[in-house]
Design an enzyme around this catalytic site. Structure first.
Site, PDB file in Angstrom:
ATOM      1  N   ALA A  65       0.868  -1.205  -0.048  1.00 52.92           N
ATOM      2  CA  ALA A  65      -0.066  -0.059  -0.059  1.00 52.92           C
ATOM      3  C   ALA A  65       0.983   1.239  -0.114  1.00 52.92           C
ATOM      4  O   ALA A  65       2.081   1.233   0.338  1.00 52.92           O
ATOM      5  CB  ALA A  65      -1.036  -0.028   1.292  1.00 52.92           C
ATOM      6  N   GLY A 108      -0.331  -5.112   0.264  1.00 51.88           N
ATOM      7  CA  GLY A 108      -1.436  -5.052  -0.670  1.00 51.88           C
ATOM      8  C   GLY A 108      -0.990  -5.435  -2.139  1.00 51.88           C
ATOM      9  O   GLY A 108      -1.904  -6.075  -2.746  1.00 51.88           O
ATOM     10  N   GLU A 111      -1.647  -9.158  -1.850  1.00 53.53           N
ATOM     11  CA  GLU A 111      -3.154  -9.239  -1.297  1.00 53.53           C
ATOM     12  C   GLU A 111      -3.799  -9.187  -3.244  1.00 53.53           C
ATOM     13  O   GLU A 111      -4.818  -9.905  -3.366  1.00 53.53           O
ATOM     14  CB  GLU A 111      -3.809  -8.205  -0.639  1.00 53.53           C
ATOM     15  CG  GLU A 111      -3.368  -8.647   0.760  1.00 53.53           C
ATOM     16  CD  GLU A 111      -3.649  -7.567   1.761  1.00 53.53           C
ATOM     17  OE1 GLU A 111      -4.391  -7.756   2.725  1.00 53.53           O
ATOM     18  OE2 GLU A 111      -3.342  -6.473   1.382  1.00 53.53           O
ATOM     19  N   GLU A 131       3.009  -6.076   6.887  1.00 54.64           N
ATOM     20  CA  GLU A 131       2.203  -5.329   7.546  1.00 54.64           C
ATOM     21  C   GLU A 131       2.300  -5.106   9.209  1.00 54.64           C
ATOM     22  O   GLU A 131       2.339  -4.003   9.715  1.00 54.64           O
ATOM     23  CB  GLU A 131       0.629  -5.539   7.332  1.00 54.64           C
ATOM     24  CG  GLU A 131       0.345  -4.894   5.899  1.00 54.64           C
ATOM     25  CD  GLU A 131       0.204  -6.271   5.135  1.00 54.64           C
ATOM     26  OE1 GLU A 131      -0.369  -6.112   4.038  1.00 54.64           O
ATOM     27  OE2 GLU A 131       0.934  -7.076   5.340  1.00 54.64           O
TER      28      GLU A 131
END
Length: 257
Positions: A65, A108, A111, A131
């Site tokens: 992210a 992310g 993901e 994370e």
């Protein structure tokens, strides 16, 4: 035109989407996720698109992210994060989605890759959910999809330590289907997409849905869905075409009917 993506409609019904934020190793900010969701919405509606390949750069599929954007959000901003809706639209994509992963595939980015139905990785790819190092945890399906892909023990280790795994390890664990030389990763993903794009679209869509059901339901429920889907396909024109082409020893011409 999207500013953070490059979109190419190749021959044989394959659409190639390339993440393009090189200055941030393709970090997933709100703009990129919104443009990606919009492109997948377009591909969903386009009858000429039968499979989609998503990739990044040779250095990074997506490094996570956008931390700078994340730091600017307070609790209210997080609770009203527009990225949640973007992720939901990406997850709802029903056509075959193939990820071609080189370099960093973290947070992310990992993901996003796990939203794909098939993952092809270059030998230099590294997958991780770091994370925990920021005092947070995966929030776009990382804990759920990773555990289903690699099992409880490895998922726990990756999420709780934040440590990444390499492409060969990811393949042995079941996260990745093939590992290639990095320069061939995208070409291999497109080749697979072309093969899928030649199949009957309704059969492909229902087969994908049945396979995904196996992750989310018990065996009896999954078998009921499979049988229902099989019966639905028995009444299609593409089923008749497939059988006729096989008997005539010719290539079938599927229309999605």
């Amino acid at each position: 035109m999207p500013r953070t993506l490059a979109v190419l409609a190749t021959e044989a019904g394959v659409r190639l989407i390339t993440l393009q934020r090189p200055e941030a190793l393709n970090a997933l900010n709100t703009e990129l996720l919104g443009e990606l969701a919009a492109e997948l919405d377009h591909a969903e509606r386009d009858p000429d698109t039968r499979a989609v390949v998503i990739t990044g750069s040779r250095k990074a599929f997506a490094a996570g992210a956008d931390i700078k954007e994340m730091a600017e959000r307070d609790l209210v901003g997080i609770l009203n994060d527009p990225r949640v809706a973007h992720w939901q639209r990406i997850a709802a994509f029903s056509k075959p989605l193939i990820a071609a992963v080189n370099g960093f595939c973290l947070g992310g980015g990992c993901e996003l890759a796990m939203h794909a139905d098939i993952l092809i990785a270059g030998e230099d790819a590294r997958f991780g959910q770091p994370e925990i190092n920021l005092g947070i945890m995966p929030g776009a399906g990382g804990t759920q999809r990773l555990l289903r892909a690699v099992g409880k023990s490895l998922a726990m280790q990756m999420v709780l330590t934040g440590e990444a795994i390499d492409a060969r390890f990811a393949q042995r664990a079941g996260l990745v289907s093939e590992v290639t030389q990095p320069e061939f990763t995208v070409d291999r993903a497109i080749a697979i997409a072309r093969v899928i794009a030649q199949k009957a679209p309704l059969a492909v869509r229902l087969a994908k849905e049945a396979l995904l059901k196996a992750q989310d339901t018990d065996l009896a429920s999954g078998l009921r869905f499979e049988r229902h889907a099989f019966t639905v396909l028995a009444g299609t024109a593409d089923r008749n075409e497939g059988i006729a082409a096989f008997q005539a020893k010719r290539r079938p011409e599927f229309t999605g009917q």
